[in-house]
Scaffold this motif. Structure first.
Motif, PDB file in Angstrom:
ATOM      1  N   VAL A 268      66.348  26.695  23.154  1.00 50.93           N
ATOM      2  CA  VAL A 268      65.157  27.545  24.237  1.00 50.93           C
ATOM      3  C   VAL A 268      65.511  28.908  22.618  1.00 50.93           C
ATOM      4  CG1 VAL A 268      65.181  28.946  25.605  1.00 50.93           C
ATOM      5  CG2 VAL A 268      66.313  26.554  26.327  1.00 50.93           C
ATOM      6  N   LYS A 272      60.523  31.694  29.049  1.00 47.10           N
ATOM      7  CA  LYS A 272      61.281  32.317  30.082  1.00 47.10           C
ATOM      8  C   LYS A 272      60.884  31.431  31.310  1.00 47.10           C
ATOM      9  CE  LYS A 272      58.594  36.701  32.596  1.00 47.10           C
ATOM     10  NZ  LYS A 272      58.416  37.683  32.644  1.00 47.10           N
ATOM     11  N   LEU A 274      62.868  29.884  32.855  1.00 47.13           N
ATOM     12  CA  LEU A 274      63.823  28.229  32.891  1.00 47.13           C
ATOM     13  C   LEU A 274      64.911  28.036  33.805  1.00 47.13           C
ATOM     14  CD1 LEU A 274      63.630  28.149  28.756  1.00 47.13           C
ATOM     15  CD2 LEU A 274      62.166  27.986  30.506  1.00 47.13           C
ATOM     16  N   GLU A 275      64.478  26.980  34.307  1.00 47.70           N
ATOM     17  CA  GLU A 275      65.716  25.668  34.805  1.00 47.70           C
ATOM     18  C   GLU A 275      65.945  24.376  34.625  1.00 47.70           C
ATOM     19  OE1 GLU A 275      66.800  25.457  39.580  1.00 47.70           O
ATOM     20  OE2 GLU A 275      64.786  25.273  39.388  1.00 47.70           O
ATOM     21  N   ALA A 291      69.933  29.657  23.690  1.00 54.83           N
ATOM     22  CA  ALA A 291      69.458  29.686  23.880  1.00 54.83           C
ATOM     23  C   ALA A 291      69.205  31.163  23.461  1.00 54.83           C
ATOM     24  CB  ALA A 291      69.126  30.196  25.694  1.00 54.83           C
ATOM     25  N   SER A 294      65.428  34.983  25.222  1.00 51.36           N
ATOM     26  CA  SER A 294      64.411  34.784  26.348  1.00 51.36           C
ATOM     27  C   SER A 294      64.776  34.634  27.335  1.00 51.36           C
ATOM     28  CB  SER A 294      65.504  32.719  26.256  1.00 51.36           C
ATOM     29  OG  SER A 294      64.343  32.042  25.468  1.00 51.36           O
ATOM     30  N   ILE A 297      67.301  32.280  32.493  1.00 46.76           N
ATOM     31  CA  ILE A 297      67.588  30.951  32.832  1.00 46.76           C
ATOM     32  C   ILE A 297      68.554  30.728  33.453  1.00 46.76           C
ATOM     33  CG2 ILE A 297      68.093  29.231  31.368  1.00 46.76           C
ATOM     34  CD1 ILE A 297      67.350  30.774  28.998  1.00 46.76           C
ATOM     35  N   THR A 298      68.254  29.899  34.377  1.00 51.10           N
ATOM     36  CA  THR A 298      69.486  29.402  35.446  1.00 51.10           C
ATOM     37  C   THR A 298      69.883  28.243  35.130  1.00 51.10           C
ATOM     38  OG1 THR A 298      68.161  30.564  37.169  1.00 51.10           O
ATOM     39  CG2 THR A 298      69.308  28.113  37.541  1.00 51.10           C
ATOM     40  N   PHE A 323      74.410  32.118  24.829  1.00 53.03           N
ATOM     41  CA  PHE A 323      73.208  32.438  24.955  1.00 53.03           C
ATOM     42  C   PHE A 323      73.308  33.840  24.079  1.00 53.03           C
ATOM     43  CE2 PHE A 323      73.761  30.291  28.654  1.00 53.03           C
ATOM     44  CZ  PHE A 323      72.859  30.072  29.288  1.00 53.03           C
ATOM     45  N   VAL A 330      70.925  35.357  33.609  1.00 58.45           N
ATOM     46  CA  VAL A 330      71.340  34.657  33.313  1.00 58.45           C
ATOM     47  C   VAL A 330      72.382  33.936  34.584  1.00 58.45           C
ATOM     48  CG1 VAL A 330      73.096  32.976  31.858  1.00 58.45           C
ATOM     49  CG2 VAL A 330      71.293  34.102  31.098  1.00 58.45           C
TER      50      VAL A 330
END
Length: 631
Positions: A268, A272, A274-275, A291, A294, A297-298, A323, A330
């Protein structure tokens, strides 16, 4: 009245029709995807169709799908904490907005060096209801069936495709038949086969499905490993080891250092909202998800787990999730992370180092660790600050990047909006403070992995609650460094509560604490200031066989309260003489309301150093102060 009713009905059906159009779907059943042995080109074609025709949802009919690299598009990716290079992918999710991929419970099986999903420059994307695995794993797993202390050899039985050449053992990826026809006496895919020399080895216990207790005593050197094939699938390993591995253990090798993080499951970048929901990563040749740069994020039921019925020991060869320079929030909830060769998650920024002072406004900066080559540190408009290499504290007020000029993958020029005269030295760090994430880590399970559970290095609010953690090293590590990985930044509002932590720190590498707060100072005997602040650890249940529970270094506003600590006899203590709680260079610390059920019935121990100020330890504390009398 009739006119009004008619108008309302027309409006209602127009809205329904509009929503149906705006949520247009493509079911891959329409492309007969289930009849193909290699579905990569079909998926790539479908994604192109979705983008061109405004399709918002791509659906797989439930099934098992195989993805080969032969017809996969490729792009050069510089992926922090992973291997850079030309990467092939079956899912190039690049410049997509408001898009859903629904696997409908399907299994995606990958072959060779691929990144299944590359998600870049995208917004509001959901990946759901699918599992990712590889036909041939990126590790060799060999059952130890014999050993000889005199000759310092041991024998392993291997099922993973392998090769023994020049007295060395290699992992052979993509040894199964190619799905493509033969022409001119050769298969199309033969040039994609490759070998990876064994390295970064560890021994696993098939009874516990975790690394061996006190794994350190079975350490193998990275060089000088010789291999001899005794018969098909039986390999004799000759190497210098202090102690040979026990018969019945499993040798796990993920390949040579700096060459074994080729294929994360999800990449990633610059995306922006994102799930990832109901996703299983059974294996990957690097991280489950990485990631960077970005926002928001979930991960909900994003599981890095062994496939049921599999004989494998290993899921991802690196972190389950990672991340770096992510902002927004997050969220990691309802996830299971098991059997990784690294951490469950790591949330952090990355310092770059000052290579050269150009003028009063401009620096040449460099990435330090080889896995950060090409890392996007910052862009025009980002807020940054200079960090002192000795104390890891800011030497400047926040400044704005006016210009960023990349020279190569290691060096860039950055120009600030304020002068830096006499505020920076060679090898100081520079931190991007615009790109740090808040986080919620809730209701997750971490087990049977090498390394730590959660690494948290961010000055945004983080809440970690109701997790069940059992990892080989620290359950929590809060740190920062300018010496190796150069990970930033300090915590500035961290709450750890209502977690169950069971029998962590069984690796034996060094005296790790369950809660390890240890900024990596260049000189641990000569530093100043407080690195982190406002860390609260409360209402946790901690079951541990070993001694060290908390090491807190350089924290302002530390609370350790109402934790229930229970000593177990799961393993023999590895470092029994380490104090249970160590408080180093802290300020405004509170230790209260904790209970400690020791097997010998005695109180625990707490060590408070001379640099610590304003500390309150309740009179009915579970810990006896063993600090020196002349403190």
């Amino acid at each position: 009245m009739r006119y009004l009713l008619r108008t309302l009905l027309i409006s209602f059906f127009w809205i329904i029709g509009f929503n149906s159009y705006s949520q247009k779907t493509l079911n891959l059943k329409e492309l007969d995807i289930q009849k193909y042995k290699d579905v990569t080109p079909i998926v790539v074609k479908a994604l192109k169709k979705c983008k061109e025709e405004g399709v918002s949802k791509l659906i797989f009919p439930k099934g098992t799908y195989h993805f080969y690299p032969t017809f996969a598009p490729e792009k050069y990716c510089e992926i922090t904490n992973n291997d850079n290079g030309l990467k092939r992918t079956a899912f190039p999710i690049i410049d997509f907005n408001d898009f859903i991929i629904d696997g409908n419970g399907s299994d995606f099986i990958f072959h060779g060096k691929m990144i299944p999903f590359i998600i870049e420059e995208s917004k509001n994307v959901t990946i759901t209801n699918l599992s990712i695995d590889w036909k041939v794993p990126f590790v060799i797993e060999g059952l130890v069936v014999a050993s000889d202390a005199k000759s310092k050899t041991f024998d392993i039985k291997v099922e993973t495709p392998y090769a023994v050449k020049y007295n060395r053992l290699y992992l052979s990826l993509e040894r199964e038949d190619s799905p493509y026809e033969q022409r001119y006496g050769k298969r199309f895919a033969t040039w994609e086969h490759y070998n990876l020399e064994v390295g970064q080895n560890i021994f696993w216990d098939p009874k516990t499905m975790a690394p061996l207790y006190n794994t350190k005593q079975y350490s193998m050197p990275e060089i000088g490993i010789k291999a001899k094939e005794l018969e098909k699938g039986l390999i004799r390993i000759s190497t210098k080891m202090k102690k040979l591995p026990p018969i019945g253990s499993v040798m796990v090798s993920k390949g040579e250092y700096l060459q074994n993080r080729t294929s994360p499951a999800f990449r990633v970048f610059k995306s922006k909202d994102l799930e990832f929901k109901n996703v299983n990563v059974h294996h990957a040749g690097a991280m489950g998800l990485i990631a960077e740069r970005s926002e928001n994020i979930t991960l909900d039921s994003f599981n890095v787990v062994l496939k049921k019925g599999s004989k494998r020991m290993i899921t991802t060869t690196a972190d389950a999730t990672h991340f770096c320079n992510v902002k927004g929030t997050v969220t990691i909830k309802n996830c299971i992370f098991e059997n990784m060769l690294d951490d469950a998650t790591n949330i952090h920024g990355t310092y770059v180092r000052v290579n050269k002072i150009i003028d009063d406004y401009t620096l040449a900066i460099e990435t330090y660790h080889p896995h950060q080559n090409g890392y996007l540190f910052g862009e025009e408009g980002d807020m940054v600050q200079v960090i002192d290499q000795k104390n890891l504290l800011p030497t400047t007020q926040p400044m704005i990047l006016k210009k960023v000029e990349r020279v190569n993958e290691k060096i860039s020029y950055i120009t600030f909006n304020k002068p830096i005269t006499n505020k920076v030295n060679i090898y100081d760090g520079v931190e991007n403070i615009s790109w740090h994430a808040a986080a919620v880590l809730e209701n997750n399970i971490v087990r049977n992995n090498r390394a730590r559970s959660f690494l948290i290095s961010t000055p945004r609010k983080v809440v970690v609650r109701k997790n069940h953690l059992s990892s080989q090293m620290a359950a929590f590590r809060i740190t920062g460094d300018l010496g190796l990985w150069n990970e930033s930044g300090p915590c500035d509002d961290l709450l750890i509560e209502d977690n169950l932590i069971e029998d962590s720190v069984y690796g034996g590498n060094r005296p790790q604490s369950i809660f390890l707060i240890d900024p990596q100072y260049r000189d641990k005997d000569d530093f100043e200031g407080k690195y982190s602040r406002k860390i609260t650890i409360r209402n946790n249940t901690i079951k541990t066989f070993d001694s060290s529970i908390l090491l807190a270094m350089s924290v302002d506003e530390l609370v350790f309260e109402n934790n229930k600590i229970i000593q177990t006899n799961t393993y023999k203590p590895i470092f029994p003489h380490i104090e249970n709680v160590r408080i180093i260079n802290c300020n405004n610390a509170i230790i209260q309301g904790n209970t400690y059920q020791r097997l010998d019935g005695r109180k625990g121990s707490i060590l408070i150093d001379k640099k610590t100020t304003n500390i309150k330890v309740s009179k009915r504390s579970a810990f006896e102060d063993v600090s020196s009398k002349d403190r």
